[in-house]
Design an enzyme around this catalytic site. Structure first.
Site, PDB file in Angstrom:
ATOM      1  N   GLU A  18     -44.896 111.007 -88.247  1.00  0.00           N
ATOM      2  CA  GLU A  18     -45.702 111.388 -89.424  1.00  0.00           C
ATOM      3  C   GLU A  18     -47.194 111.391 -89.066  1.00  0.00           C
ATOM      4  OE1 GLU A  18     -44.526 109.310 -93.027  1.00  0.00           O
ATOM      5  OE2 GLU A  18     -42.520 110.165 -92.903  1.00  0.00           O
ATOM      6  N   GLU A  71     -36.028 111.662 -91.070  1.00  0.00           N
ATOM      7  CA  GLU A  71     -35.995 110.656 -92.148  1.00  0.00           C
ATOM      8  C   GLU A  71     -35.592 111.379 -93.417  1.00  0.00           C
ATOM      9  OE1 GLU A  71     -39.366 107.997 -92.611  1.00  0.00           O
ATOM     10  OE2 GLU A  71     -39.683 107.941 -90.441  1.00  0.00           O
TER      11      GLU A  71
END
Ligand code: AHR
Length: 518
Positions: free
Chosen positions: A199, A322
């Site tokens: 991320e 995720e």
């Protein structure tokens, strides 16, 4: 958010495993389905059934590991046994956001010499680094799974990451392989899957895609192939529907990327104010969460378009690194630990999501539900010595048969689940054929009120009977397992399928998932 979302699967019709018709059903509860057994949509990559374990809450400590009588952390056998029964194709570690704060050097060597750090991201607790590289690799060996290691780009250096790669993988004589041997492991572990940051648009460094793409190129350059292991380099992918991230990163660094790691969670409510409750919800919340889960199809479609622009041969994997439901954490649990219960509602969002991954198997080759134990949409919850399997565990169990199998294109009239003037496709499905020629069909009905009959034409399928069936369902929308009643919601054998005049008729109860072997 409520939207009319009927027939959204049509967008992926060409390569779709579950392409849906555009004709309305005669009534809302009888639906037709055909399965094309002559054709194949490709292999359902087992890696789609991957897992994720971050240094977060009670996922690692008190989840996969527990303290022994001497206060040392040991692997939890009961948890590992349950995961082995399920089969874990890969395990992603050490984060998540934690990956970009993690210095691997803290987690090697004698335990009493490892420094403690503060896990500022998740609860501000002390991380004493009891679980580090060697411990993770021991777990991976026990689980017989493929490790996915995520390196630190956000706060680490190229040298740190290159040294970690060398530490786990260098086969010969090198500074890092010597250090590894001094710490008790002479042989390399040959870790192939390697994340270059996590991320990076957010907790991994708040970067713009242009900057990350360059940084990625630089970090990835120093992951050198060795004799027995070539790096499979995974770049930080987008957040949800940020297609620009994918466009820019693929354009500028795509030639050096093997997998792009998209993250998308299913939440009800909002990130900014309140997310929904895991157990205490009504039908409006149910509908909203289902709607959000189905968004995965649109999001993957959008990213695929961007990837196709820069990689038409589809060399680069889209990894949904995720995913899962994210609710408000359980009342009374430690803030920042993301401990949540798991109900039938979570289970059906999981089966619908897995169906979506299968529909995009030309690009989606790997995925990791977040997170394995005690965190978010977990497979397993623990409380001291107790442990329970969540409804989501049971979905993964029911879907085991599709892993590595050949996906069979289907044409399903999905019907509509109507709620207060809005509607969603009610049905979702996967059909596949395994190496031994067995055909499996999974059908999910997300409608909590209306049972559905699905009529499957067997003529083209070369099957004559239903061998077995299992179902996951309950009367209550929020049915779940507790430590007092750990088997409240478990799969049961299903006898609601019969063959009549060459048609397989499946009586699918409201809010249920069924897997059949034909
Ligand atoms: O899974 C919890 C967190 O969600 C991860 O650390 C991060 O990558 C994501 O935002």
């Amino acid at each position: 958010m409520k939207t009319l979302r009927s027939f959204t699967l049509a967008s992926s019709l060409a390569l779709s495993l579950a392409a849906c018709t555009t004709t309305s059903p005669q009534n809302d509860s009888t639906h037709t389905m055909t399965v094309d057994t002559d054709d194949s949509a490709g292999e359902i990559n087992p890696h789609i059934y991957g897992h994720f374990a971050e240094h977060l809450g009670r996922g690692i400590y008190d989840g996969l590991w527990k303290k022994d009588a001497d206060g040392d952390y040991i692997i939890r056998d009961d948890v590992v046994d349950a995961l082995k029964d399920l089969g874990v194709p890969n395990l992603r570690w050490p984060g998540g956001c934690f990956a970009d704060y993690y210095f691997w050097q803290h987690g090697i060597g004698p335990k009493d010499e490892r420094p403690s750090v503060v896990n500022n991201l998740w609860g501000g607790v002390t991380e004493d680094n009891s679980v580090g590289t060697h411990e993770f690799m021991e777990l991976v060996a026990e689980l017989e799974t493929d490790p996915i290691v995520v390196g630190n780009v956000g706060s680490g250096t190229v040298e740190d990451m290159a040294n970690w790669w060398q530490y786990v993988n260098h086969p010969g004589d090198s500074p890092m392989s010597k250090l590894r041997a001094e710490n008790g492991r002479a042989e390399p572990w040959n870790v192939e899957y390697w994340g270059v940051g996590n991320e990076s648009w957010g907790c991994g460094g708040n970067m713009r895609p242009e900057y990350y793409a360059d940084l990625y190129r630089r970090f990835a350059t120093f992951l050198h192939p060795y004799e027995d292991v070539k790096p499979f380099r995974i770049a930080a992918g987008a957040a949800g529907a940020d297609y620009n991230w994918t466009d820019v990163v693929m354009e500028r660094a795509g030639d050096m990327i093997d997998g792009l790691d998209l993250h998308h969670y299913t939440i009800q409510g909002s990130w900014e104010t309140h997310k929904g409750q895991a157990v205490d919800f009504d039908e409006s919340d149910w509908f909203e969460l289902m709607d959000r889960a189905i968004e995965m199809d649109e999001i993957i479609t959008g990213h695929k378009e961007m990837m196709d622009k820069h990689d038409p041969e589809k060399r680069v994997w889209l990894i949904v690194g995720e995913w899962g439901t994210w609710h408000e954490q359980e009342e009374g649990s430690i803030p920042g630990f993301l401990y949540q219960q798991n109900t039938l509602r979570d289970a059906l969002t999981a089966s619908v999501t897995l169906d979506i991954f299968h529909q995009h198997l030309d690009r989606v080759k790997m995925a990791n539900i977040a997170q394995t134990v005690n965190v978010l949409q977990a497979m397993i919850l623990t409380d001291g010595e107790q442990m329970l399997l969540t409804p989501t565990y049971h979905v993964f169990d029911l879907y085991k048969v599709h892993r590595g199998a050949t996906a069979l294109p289907i044409d399903l009239d999905q019907g509509q689940y109507r709620y207060e003037g809005d509607s969603l496709p009610a049905l979702s499905a996967t059909a596949s054929r395994d190496d031994e020629g067995r055909t499996h069909i999974s059908l999910t009905n997300i409608d909590p009120n209306v049972a559905r009959t699905v009529e499957i034409d067997l003529e083209e399928m070369n099957v004559s009977d239903v061998k077995s069936g299992r179902i996951l369902t309950a009367d209550a929308m929020n049915a779940h397992n507790t430590f007092d009643n750990p088997e409240n919601l478990v799969p049961q054998s299903f006898n609601g399928a019969r063959v009549e005049d060459g048609t397989l008729i499946v009586e699918l109860p409201a809010k249920s998932l069924v897997t059949l072997e034909l």
